[in-house]
Design an enzyme around this catalytic site. Structure first.
Site: not given
Ligand code: KIV
Length: 229
Positions: A25-26, A64, A92, A94, A156
Site C-alpha cells: 500500500d506504499s 497488502d 500481508k 500490519e 520495518e
C-alpha cells in the site's frame, strides 16, 4: 522482495530472481501521489494486484491488506479472498492481529506478518524499538505472528539489534526494511530502488535514475517534434 504496482514493472521484476513481489500500500505514496498509505482502498489494491499478476509469470505475489480491510475477522477473510481472486498468492497484514491472521490462514490464504513501523496507523515515520518496552513488544508481536502461522515477517524501521532479536526468536524468515543487515531477507520499494521519484528515503541507494531517463526522453521528444514544425 521488491514492490511492484503495475504491469511493466512486474514483467521486469519477474526476470530478477526475486523470492517475492509485494503490491504494497506504499502505492498510495509512491505511485498515486498521496501523502500516506491510509487512502488506499481494497478496490485500488485489487486493481493493481490484477495488473501485477498479469506481468508475473513465476514470482510469488503478496498483496497488502489495506487500512480497515482487516478490521474484523469476517471482513479480513472476505477481503483476503478478494485479493487472492485478483491474483495474489498471499496477503500481508500490519500488526499483531492474531485472530484475523489465524482466520485468513484457516480460509486457505497464506499470511505475511509486519511489525515495527506500521504506516497505516503511524502518525510519524520513525525508528521503532529504541526503548526496552517497545523493543520487547515488537519481539512479542513477531513471536505471536510466527505462532499464528505467518510464513514470513516484515520488520520495518526497527533498531538493528531488535530486528536481530526478532529474527532469532521466530521460525519464519524475516524480511527487513531500514532494520539492519541481520534479517533473513530485505525489501525495498522499487520506485526508490530505480530512482523514479525526486527524493528517495535516506536508507536507500538508488541503482538507477529512471526519473532522469524519463525527463531526458520527454525533452528529446519535445525537441524533435518542435524541430520538425
Ligand atoms: O507497502 C509497502 O511497500 C510495505 C513495505 C515497505 C514492506 O509494506
Amino acid at each position: 522482495m521488491l514492490t511492484a504496482y503495475d504491469y511493466p514493472t512486474a514483467l521486469a521484476l519477474d526476470e530478477c530472481g526475486l523470492d517475492l513481489v509485494l503490491v504494497g500500500d506504499s502505492m498510495g505514496e509512491v505511485e498515486l501521489g498521496m501523502d500516506s498509505t491510509k487512502g488506499v482502498t481494497l478496490a485500488m489494491m485489487a486493481h493493481h494486484v490484477a495488473a501485477v499478476d498479469r506481468g508475473l509469470g513465476k514470482t510469488h505475489l503478496v498483496a497488502d491488506m489495506t487500512l480497515g480491510s482487516d478490521a474484523t475477522i469476517q471482513t479480513a477473510v472476505v477481503n483476503a479472498k478478494t485479493l487472492r481472486e485478483a491474483g495474489a498468492d498471499s496477503v500481508k497484514l500490519e500488526g499483531a492481529k492474531i485472530p484475523q491472521v489465524e482466520a485468513i490462514i484457516a480460509a486457505g490464504v497464506p499470511v505475511m506478518g509486519h511489525v515495527g513501523l506500521l504506516p497505516q496507523t503511524a502518525e510519524v515515520y520513525r525508528k521503532h524499538g529504541k526503548t526496552a518496552e517497545e523493543a520487547d513488544q515488537i519481539v512479542r508481536d513477531a513471536v505471536a505472528l510466527d505462532e499464528a502461522g505467518c510464513y514470513c515477517i516484515v520488520i520495518e524501521a526497527v533498531v538493528a539489534d531488535v530486528a536481530t532479536r526478532v529474527t532469532e526468536a521466530v521460525s519464519a524468515p524475516t524480511i527487513g526494511i531500514a532494520a539492519g543487515a541481520q534479517t533473513d531477507g530485505q525489501v525495498l520499494v522499487s520506485t526508490d530502488l530505480v530512482g523514479q521519484l525526486p527524493e528517495p528515503p535516506p536508507f536507500v541507494t538508488p541503482r538507477a535514475n529512471v526519473r532522469q531517463i524519463v525527463i531526458d526522453s520527454g525533452k528529446a521528444f519535445v525537441a524533435e517534434v518542435r524541430g520538425s514544425e
